[in-house]
Design an enzyme around this catalytic site. Sequence first.
Site, PDB file in Angstrom:
ATOM      1  CG  MET A  60      -0.404  -0.218   2.559  1.00 46.49           C
ATOM      2  SD  MET A  60       0.141   1.466   3.360  1.00 46.49           S
ATOM      3  CE  MET A  60      -1.318   2.182   3.611  1.00 46.49           C
ATOM      4  CE1 TYR A  61       3.756   1.397   4.147  1.00 44.94           C
ATOM      5  CE2 TYR A  61       6.005   0.758   3.685  1.00 44.94           C
ATOM      6  CZ  TYR A  61       5.072   0.936   4.665  1.00 44.94           C
ATOM      7  OH  TYR A  61       5.122   0.553   5.816  1.00 44.94           O
ATOM      8  CB  SER A  62       3.456   5.445  -3.069  1.00 41.19           C
ATOM      9  OG  SER A  62       3.928   6.411  -2.165  1.00 41.19           O
TER      10      SER A  62
END
Length: 324
Positions: A60-62
């Site tokens: 889910m990071y960026s």
Amino acid sequence: MEYVKFGSTGLDVSRLVLGCMSFGDSGRGTHAWTLAEEPSRALIRQALEAGINFLDTANMYSNGSSEEIVGRAIRDFARREDIVLATKVFHRMRPGPNGAGLSRKAILAEIDNSLRRLGTDYVDLYQIHRWDPHTPIEETLEALHDVVKAGKARYIGASSMAAWQFSKALYTSRLHGWTRFASMQDHLNLLYREEEREMLPLCADQGIAVIPWSPLARGRLARAWDEHTERSQSDAFGKTLYVESDAQIVEQVGKVAEARGIPRAQVALAWLLHKPGITGPIIGATRPQHLSDAVAALSVKLEPEEIQALEAPYVPHRISGHAG
């Protein structure tokens, strides 16, 4: 660089973990402070050259951009077999049913998506980003076991949750003969020490590696309490984690740092590194100095009276970070 065993496994990892949430296309995520690919690559290369062999990212990071940047950097700057690569699953990656969570469907889809973005056949550590109250733990654990048996992950890990939940997961794995969690990535720093009550003793007893997130309390331990950064101004989640009384601890960090003639970040990291059972803190970096301070902290040995001064102002906090 120092290296230690990853809990009770035979895996050797650096005592610092490079956290990769700050790397990513800001247009694809919710964080305006993330770094574009070129400055991200420069920091990844600096970390590798310093001997850090452990990189931690998440799907889910960026919105997947972090995994893409990390994967390309590893291919360009290192040999895959020399790197301990970790990613995570749980948070929403697409709208609609089954676009988030820890169901069998979600896990088996998201491991393949992460491997595609990372450009690798396997990750060394596949972690559940949070506890999923809507999925039976048996379903989650069996799916993770199948991911390991398929060769897509070498180990599995967990992140912030209650100690009773983690204990239940460990027991369930043993009961069914499934792959067991090797690590716990929890919220631990001088401003938030609630994990010392139950989670750290549980991990020590069970031989679980501990890799704390936010060791500098979202940067609060690296600067004066009333100083702000672009991230602190826009970090809604971070604003829920700490309270005004924490300013007294930040003041003590400043006093110890001034007396020693070193940056505050080194003092705060040295405190965490001295604690028994801590494998290695996850270091977020947006500037070269952040990594330099982290490496230097490995050589800082705090005196007992300094540790006492740093810990004395702490007051109990409400549990936070388990649902974020």
